[in-house]
Structures are given as structure tokens and as C-alpha cells.
Scaffold this motif. Sequence first.
Motif, PDB file in Angstrom:
ATOM      1  N   THR A 127       0.852  -1.169   0.000  1.00 23.09           N
ATOM      2  CA  THR A 127       0.000   0.000   0.000  1.00 23.09           C
ATOM      3  C   THR A 127       0.899   1.233   0.000  1.00 23.09           C
ATOM      4  O   THR A 127       2.050   1.168   0.454  1.00 23.09           O
ATOM      5  N   VAL A 128       0.388   2.315  -0.516  1.00 27.44           N
ATOM      6  CA  VAL A 128       1.163   3.549  -0.573  1.00 27.44           C
ATOM      7  C   VAL A 128       0.692   4.476   0.539  1.00 27.44           C
ATOM      8  O   VAL A 128      -0.468   4.893   0.572  1.00 27.44           O
ATOM      9  N   THR A 129       1.594   4.786   1.456  1.00 34.10           N
ATOM     10  CA  THR A 129       1.307   5.654   2.595  1.00 34.10           C
ATOM     11  C   THR A 129       1.904   7.033   2.328  1.00 34.10           C
ATOM     12  O   THR A 129       2.669   7.216   1.375  1.00 34.10           O
ATOM     13  N   PRO A 130       1.584   8.020   3.173  1.00 37.58           N
ATOM     14  CA  PRO A 130       2.219   9.329   3.001  1.00 37.58           C
ATOM     15  C   PRO A 130       3.739   9.282   3.034  1.00 37.58           C
ATOM     16  O   PRO A 130       4.404  10.156   2.470  1.00 37.58           O
ATOM     17  N   ALA A 131       4.300   8.230   3.692  1.00 40.21           N
ATOM     18  CA  ALA A 131       5.759   8.089   3.750  1.00 40.21           C
ATOM     19  C   ALA A 131       6.312   7.260   2.604  1.00 40.21           C
ATOM     20  O   ALA A 131       7.515   7.035   2.529  1.00 40.21           O
ATOM     21  N   GLY A 132       5.435   6.788   1.714  1.00 36.85           N
ATOM     22  CA  GLY A 132       5.890   5.986   0.594  1.00 36.85           C
ATOM     23  C   GLY A 132       5.317   4.587   0.634  1.00 36.85           C
ATOM     24  O   GLY A 132       4.470   4.255   1.470  1.00 36.85           O
ATOM     25  N   PRO A 133       5.773   3.699  -0.272  1.00 30.81           N
ATOM     26  CA  PRO A 133       5.241   2.335  -0.323  1.00 30.81           C
ATOM     27  C   PRO A 133       5.577   1.548   0.943  1.00 30.81           C
ATOM     28  O   PRO A 133       6.667   1.659   1.502  1.00 30.81           O
ATOM     29  N   LEU A 134       4.610   0.742   1.378  1.00 28.95           N
ATOM     30  CA  LEU A 134       4.771  -0.135   2.534  1.00 28.95           C
ATOM     31  C   LEU A 134       4.382  -1.541   2.110  1.00 28.95           C
ATOM     32  O   LEU A 134       3.284  -1.763   1.598  1.00 28.95           O
ATOM     33  N   ARG A 135       5.295  -2.485   2.317  1.00 29.08           N
ATOM     34  CA  ARG A 135       5.015  -3.889   2.037  1.00 29.08           C
ATOM     35  C   ARG A 135       4.778  -4.623   3.346  1.00 29.08           C
ATOM     36  O   ARG A 135       5.560  -4.478   4.296  1.00 29.08           O
ATOM     37  N   VAL A 136       3.718  -5.426   3.387  1.00 25.75           N
ATOM     38  CA  VAL A 136       3.321  -6.110   4.612  1.00 25.75           C
ATOM     39  C   VAL A 136       3.024  -7.568   4.308  1.00 25.75           C
ATOM     40  O   VAL A 136       2.322  -7.871   3.337  1.00 25.75           O
ATOM     41  N   ALA A 137       3.553  -8.461   5.127  1.00 31.44           N
ATOM     42  CA  ALA A 137       3.183  -9.878   5.095  1.00 31.44           C
ATOM     43  C   ALA A 137       2.443 -10.207   6.374  1.00 31.44           C
ATOM     44  O   ALA A 137       2.826  -9.760   7.465  1.00 31.44           O
ATOM     45  N   VAL A 138       1.370 -10.979   6.251  1.00 27.58           N
ATOM     46  CA  VAL A 138       0.548 -11.362   7.404  1.00 27.58           C
ATOM     47  C   VAL A 138       0.512 -12.878   7.497  1.00 27.58           C
ATOM     48  O   VAL A 138       0.349 -13.569   6.475  1.00 27.58           O
ATOM     49  N   ALA A 139       0.642 -13.397   8.732  1.00 27.75           N
ATOM     50  CA  ALA A 139       0.719 -14.846   8.915  1.00 27.75           C
ATOM     51  C   ALA A 139       0.023 -15.266  10.206  1.00 27.75           C
ATOM     52  O   ALA A 139      -0.168 -14.462  11.119  1.00 27.75           O
ATOM     53  N   HIS A 140      -0.312 -16.538  10.258  1.00 30.18           N
ATOM     54  CA  HIS A 140      -0.856 -17.168  11.466  1.00 30.18           C
ATOM     55  C   HIS A 140      -0.250 -18.562  11.523  1.00 30.18           C
ATOM     56  O   HIS A 140      -0.696 -19.478  10.832  1.00 30.18           O
ATOM     57  N   LEU A 141       0.811 -18.705  12.317  1.00 24.50           N
ATOM     58  CA  LEU A 141       1.558 -19.956  12.351  1.00 24.50           C
ATOM     59  C   LEU A 141       0.831 -21.028  13.160  1.00 24.50           C
ATOM     60  O   LEU A 141      -0.092 -20.750  13.919  1.00 24.50           O
ATOM     61  N   LYS A 142       1.303 -22.256  13.000  1.00 27.14           N
ATOM     62  CA  LYS A 142       0.694 -23.412  13.673  1.00 27.14           C
ATOM     63  C   LYS A 142       0.607 -23.191  15.167  1.00 27.14           C
ATOM     64  O   LYS A 142       1.557 -22.791  15.819  1.00 27.14           O
ATOM     65  N   SER A 143      -0.554 -23.513  15.712  1.00 27.82           N
ATOM     66  CA  SER A 143      -0.806 -23.289  17.132  1.00 27.82           C
ATOM     67  C   SER A 143      -0.036 -24.261  18.017  1.00 27.82           C
ATOM     68  O   SER A 143       0.267 -25.387  17.631  1.00 27.82           O
ATOM     69  N   LYS A 144       0.246 -23.810  19.250  1.00 26.07           N
ATOM     70  CA  LYS A 144       0.783 -24.704  20.272  1.00 26.07           C
ATOM     71  C   LYS A 144      -0.310 -25.546  20.911  1.00 26.07           C
ATOM     72  O   LYS A 144      -0.016 -26.516  21.620  1.00 26.07           O
ATOM     73  N   LEU A 145      -1.593 -25.164  20.683  1.00 29.71           N
ATOM     74  CA  LEU A 145      -2.705 -25.972  21.179  1.00 29.71           C
ATOM     75  C   LEU A 145      -2.721 -27.284  20.412  1.00 29.71           C
ATOM     76  O   LEU A 145      -2.867 -27.297  19.186  1.00 29.71           O
ATOM     77  N   LEU A 146      -2.562 -28.390  21.111  1.00 32.81           N
ATOM     78  CA  LEU A 146      -2.438 -29.680  20.455  1.00 32.81           C
ATOM     79  C   LEU A 146      -3.800 -30.336  20.282  1.00 32.81           C
ATOM     80  O   LEU A 146      -4.653 -30.288  21.165  1.00 32.81           O
ATOM     81  N   SER A 147      -3.999 -30.931  19.117  1.00 27.65           N
ATOM     82  CA  SER A 147      -5.190 -31.740  18.874  1.00 27.65           C
ATOM     83  C   SER A 147      -4.730 -33.131  18.477  1.00 27.65           C
ATOM     84  O   SER A 147      -3.642 -33.314  17.908  1.00 27.65           O
TER      85      SER A 147
END
Length: 320
Positions: A127-147
Motif C-alpha cells: 500500500t502507498v502511505t504518506p511516507a511511501g510504499p509499505l510492504r506487509v506480510a501477514v501470517a498465522h503460524l501453527k498453534s501450540k494448542l495440540l489436537s
Amino acid sequence: MLLGTWNLENLYRPGGPSGPQDEAAYEAKLAALAAAVTALDPDVLGVQEVGEPEALADLLETVGGTWHAALSAHPDGRGIRVGVISRTPLEVLADTRAYPAGLRPVQADDSGATSDGSGRGFLAVETVTPAGPLRVAVAHLKSKLLSYPGDRFFPRDEGERARYGAYALYRRAAEATALRALADDLLAGDGRERDVAVLGDLNDEVQAATTQILLGPPGSELGTRGFETPDQGDAARLWDVAPLIPAERRYSRINSGRRELIDHVLTSHRLVHRLTSAGTGTDAGTGSPEELRLPSVGLDPAARRNEPGSDHAPVWVRIG
């Protein structure tokens, strides 16, 4: 600019197996989430546990105003996925669950079945912000809750618990490695000049080996003597903002009464030197030292099905 991450905790419309049981509980959840988003007032927010795109649209309508949203097309078996909401338009750069070249599938259970990619897709946007382009990665890693087999959350014996703890760790480490590969693509060898952030529920704390995989070359962490000394690793590093969060607020979840910081914001060299503050919760404008009001969660993920809000706190940074 305020940049953050928040696990919305099973954001589904009512009536399904994982969402609220009725419309009243759903409306209460939306109202609580919307109040938090309004109070936080983010410019860009990575989100996790979006069960249905329509539910995220309902949330943004409840918040009000103009928002842009992008969601991963790779949910897990329960249907939850990651996304980004932003005040500025978003361009999707990548949406992948693939392990990087050289990383083999990892064992996932006692049957010998393997996992050949992340359980939930990683989403990268620009996305382009007032400070310039911003690159973002979003993640949700494997839970420690065991099944365990048969949809159990309790093991038959301690040997089974140990094995499934190892399988979850294998998967989380492989996913962290894949996320680091995506971060390398976004940094493009130029973290001194590019604004890049990795956001998400990493399901482990700052010093965990899986979290450390994401940082890149060792050294120069916030709070160390090396931070102010430039070196060749700066172009590839990511900095976890956790040391900037006031100690009394340095948690994003309460698990069986224990505070833990499992949601993280990591930034490139160009960004980390422009951070003015960091925190958890929704008091981004006040810096209140009061404790976060979070529920303590246990082993049953369905226990909060009809509860409003989320069992996680947002984690955020303010960028000057």
C-alpha cells in the motif's frame, strides 16, 4: 501512521459449527471488535482468524468509514484465514502456503502423514502511505494448542502428548521458514531502503526458536548495544518491536492464567528507526499503564464461541 496486527478469534457469521450460535451473540461480537478497531484507529492492520469474508465485511461496515481489505484464499481446515485492512488501497503481491525450495514436508501425526505447506496461507500486500510504499506480510503460524486423532484435545498418555507437541513444533518451524522466505522476497535485499513489516499471530514468544527464525542475520536487536551500529546484516534483518512495548503491557494473550506475547510486529531497518512507540491493546494514543482486560483461555477452543470480542489483544507500532 499506526500499523498493527490482531487475531479476531473465530470471526464467523452465526449458525455454523465455529461461529456464534445466534444473531444476538454475533452482533455483540461485531460491536466489541468494532469498538476496539475504532479506538485503535489503525492505518494498516493485519488480521487473523477471519472465518468468512462476509463476516469481515460486516465488521468493517460496523466500524464505518472507508476501508480496503484483502484476504488470503488459503484458509485452514476450519476455514480461518489471514487478511489486511487498510485506509489506503491494497495490492496483493503474494498469497501462498508453499514451503521454500529445499524444505521437505514435515511429519504431522502418528500415521506418518506429512504437511507440505503452511496450514494457513501467508498474504503479502503493498500500500502507498504518506511516507511511501509499505510492504506487509501477514501470517498465522501453527498453534501450540495440540489436537489428537478423533478431534480430541487431551492425549491418551504422555507419550502421545510429547509426539504431537513435536509434530506441531515441526510444522511451526517449517512455516516460520516459509514466512522468512516471503519476507526475503519483500525486502529484496534492500531493507535499508524499503518499508517492510511482517505481522501476525506467530503462536510463540519473542525468544522462541521459531520466532527467531524470522529475524534473519543475528545481532542488532532492539535494546542491545549493536542496535545503533550499522552492519552488513541490516539489509536483510527484521526487528521484533517487543522490547519497545512497556513491560507491564508486553503480552497479547492470557493462556491458563499465564501472560504471553504471541502476536508480533517485525519491521525492516528503514522502518525500525522511525518507530516512535509500540504497545498492546487499544490505547495507542494514551500509553496507559493499566493492565489489558483479556480473558484467560484454556484447552477448549469452543469455550468462547458465544463470547464478544477476542481473546487476543492488538499489537501495534506508531511510525513517525
